[in-house]
Design an enzyme around this catalytic site. Structure first.
Site, short mmCIF file in Angstrom:
data_model
loop_
_atom_site.label_atom_id
_atom_site.label_comp_id
_atom_site.label_asym_id
_atom_site.label_seq_id
_atom_site.Cartn_x
_atom_site.Cartn_y
_atom_site.Cartn_z
N GLY A 192 -15.60 11.30 -9.00
CA GLY A 192 -14.81 10.21 -9.56
C GLY A 192 -15.40 8.86 -9.21
O GLY A 192 -15.55 8.53 -8.03
N GLU A 215 -19.30 11.41 -12.25
CA GLU A 215 -18.27 10.82 -13.10
C GLU A 215 -18.35 11.41 -14.51
O GLU A 215 -19.43 11.49 -15.10
CB GLU A 215 -18.43 9.30 -13.15
CG GLU A 215 -17.60 8.57 -14.18
CD GLU A 215 -16.11 8.81 -14.04
OE1 GLU A 215 -15.45 9.12 -15.05
OE2 GLU A 215 -15.59 8.69 -12.90
N ARG A 282 -4.41 9.14 -8.54
CA ARG A 282 -3.20 9.45 -7.78
C ARG A 282 -2.08 9.75 -8.75
O ARG A 282 -2.10 9.34 -9.92
CB ARG A 282 -2.82 8.27 -6.86
CG ARG A 282 -3.88 7.96 -5.81
CD ARG A 282 -3.42 6.85 -4.87
NE ARG A 282 -2.29 7.25 -4.06
CZ ARG A 282 -2.40 7.92 -2.91
NH1 ARG A 282 -3.58 8.28 -2.44
NH2 ARG A 282 -1.32 8.24 -2.21
N ASP A 321 4.79 3.30 -7.08
CA ASP A 321 4.03 4.34 -7.75
C ASP A 321 4.92 5.35 -8.47
O ASP A 321 4.49 5.94 -9.47
CB ASP A 321 3.15 5.08 -6.73
CG ASP A 321 2.04 4.19 -6.18
OD1 ASP A 321 1.95 3.02 -6.60
OD2 ASP A 321 1.28 4.65 -5.31
N ALA A 329 0.18 -1.89 -4.50
CA ALA A 329 1.14 -2.19 -3.44
C ALA A 329 1.89 -3.49 -3.72
O ALA A 329 3.10 -3.58 -3.48
CB ALA A 329 0.41 -2.28 -2.10
N HIS A 453 -15.65 -28.40 -2.00
CA HIS A 453 -17.08 -28.07 -2.00
C HIS A 453 -17.57 -27.92 -0.56
O HIS A 453 -17.20 -28.71 0.29
CB HIS A 453 -17.86 -29.20 -2.68
CG HIS A 453 -19.35 -29.04 -2.59
ND1 HIS A 453 -20.04 -28.16 -3.40
CD2 HIS A 453 -20.28 -29.63 -1.79
CE1 HIS A 453 -21.33 -28.23 -3.10
NE2 HIS A 453 -21.49 -29.13 -2.13
#
Length: 474
Positions: A192, A215, A282, A321, A329, A453
């Protein structure tokens, strides 16, 4: 069996659950939070925080090795070419350092819950109905506490997806095991090339493993804009990470030390592997705690919720989830805070203008809002421009000139609808990107804001200036 009563019962102490608990406590809502492991959930214990710690340690070790080889343009070395000192890493100390960070953060969560009057019940909840759960301690098969509530907030989180033909165990590991290694494998195969696989695969390569990433798609990070991915692919090549793209995994061979793969042309091969990290995504944690007893309406694997995180059952809520993509999160935290406020009587809806997503590869990727392709699909006429870090002074001083910042704005009114960036430390630009979209900023607002900067943030201003046709440093 002891019976407790509360207004709000939260199942799961991850980012969404513990934030909901803290906010509910602040608002005076009687709250009980049930958590079987340490507070903080996947993110603090076996996800976001420990992975970033391991990534940092691996990066520091990799830099030290480059200095030992006397190749650093900074003039840093650990000896002469004939007697260079080769850096070593004490993995046990590294893991202990990572665990120390986790322990400090989870302890802090526990203290915040206590301070705000939230009762933390340690154990695993089983749902009996929409008002009742039973809780059993870790290692016990018997419930010791029954909790009745007016509102039930489901925050059970997610689990790594397991391949049926390559189950976890032995040399096959998930991200959980990868974050607490006992040793560094000589050969690691990562299944993956999404953000989890590449983040951890890169870290292991920097720690000394020979890493091969497999993959099924024809490029890495297939969910991300191809232009953003190019600097990451180039960096993987420089590190010596082997990529096997458009390649399917078939399983382990009989001796369990090689991975069988098949490329797009049908040719099969065997990849030597001391360890195999499966990182193919997941899934919501919906099994094993009585969720089916509620008979909630589902949206695929996730629980279906509305814009207040209400489920199909009255006074039962779901966040994070469990409520589907994006599994982030910070999304769960925002949802948890909102639900706590609604339960307290406030009027709230979950309608963010944008949710940032960060990929902590090397270099990092940030995506907020719409990309040019997203806008084109939506039929929105846009003006867009990017500014390369090769023209940014701060990027030069930190040896990270690969990548760019890109802004996407509506052509009609110059309102900003998206930002993308790839480069070293660009994760720290995510807040500013999101704020500009949330506040409805226009290109002129960003272009007219004085940026310090030398900072990477100057590239943000320059991208806006370039979209208006008058960039100053390119």
């Amino acid at each position: 069996m002891e019976t407790l009563h509360t207004t709000l019962l939260i199942i799961g102490g991850g980012p969404g659950g513990y934030v909901a608990g803290i906010r509910a406590g602040q608002l005076g809502v009687p709250t009980i939070l049930v958590e079987g492991a340490s507070p903080g959930g996947t993110c603090l214990n076996i996800g976001c925080i420990p992975s970033k710690a391991l990534i940092h340690a691996a990066d520091a070790f990799c830099k030290a090795r480059s200095y030992a080889a006397e190749t650093s343009p900074l003039g840093i070395s650990f000896g002469t070419a004939a007697a260079a000192v080769e850096p070593r890493i004490d993995l046990e100390r590294t893991v202990a350092w990572k665990d120390g960070i986790v322990k400090k953060l989870t302890g802090g969560v526990g203290a915040l819950l206590k301070k705000n009057g939230v009762k933390l019940v340690e154990g695993w909840a089983t749902i009996l109905d929409g008002k009742t759960v039973e809780v059993r301690p870790e290692g016990s098969s018997e419930a010791t506490v029954r909790i009745r509530c007016e509102h039930m907030l489901l925050a059970g989180g997610s689990l790594p997806v397991e391949l049926p033909f390559m189950p976890f165990g032995g040399p096959v590991i998930s991200s959980t095991e990868a974050l607490s290694p006992g040793d560094i494998p000589q050969r690691l195969v990562v299944v993956g090339a999404g953000y989890i696989g590449l983040e951890l695969g890169t870290a292991y390569r920097k720690l000394g493993s020979q890493v091969t990433v497999v993959e099924a798609a024809d490029r890495i990070l297939p969910a991300y804009d191809a232009d953003l991915v190019k600097p990451v692919a180039a960096a993987l090549g420089r590190l010596g990470v082997e990529l096997r793209l458009a390649t399917s995994v078939l399983g382990m061979d009989e001796d369990g030390r090689r991975v069988r793969v098949r490329d797009a042309s049908g040719v099969e091969a065997l990849l030597e592997a001391d360890r195999v990290l499966v990182a193919v995504g997941r899934k919501p944690r919906t099994v094993g705690w009585g969720l089916e007893n509620l008979m909630l309406e589902m949206d695929g694997r996730a629980i279906k919720v509305d814009d207040q995180c209400r489920t199909s059952m009255r006074n039962v809520w779901a966040i994070g989830d469990l409520a589907g993509e994006p599994m982030l999160a910070h999304r769960a935290m925002a949802q948890g805070e909102m639900v706590a406020e609604i339960v307290s009587g406030k009027r709230r809806h979950f309608a963010p203008a944008a949710i940032p997503a960060v990929c902590f590869t090397d270099p990092e990727i940030v995506v907020v809002g719409m990309s040019p392709l997203d806008a084109d699909k939506a039929g929105i006429e846009i003006v867009t421009a990017n500014f390369p870090f090769s023209a940014n002074g701060r990027a030069m001083t930190i040896e990270s000139t690969d990548g760019f910042v890109r802004v996407v704005a509506r052509k009609s009114d110059h309102r900003i609808i998206g930002w993308q960036a790839v480069g070293g430390a660009v994760s720290e630009l995510a807040a500013g990107f999101t704020q500009s979209i949330e506040l409805g900023a226009q290109l002129e607002d960003i272009a007219g804001t004085i940026h310090a900067h030398p900072t990477l943030g100057e590239a943000v201003q320059e991208a806006a200036l370039r979209a208006l046709g008058h960039a100053l440093h390119i």
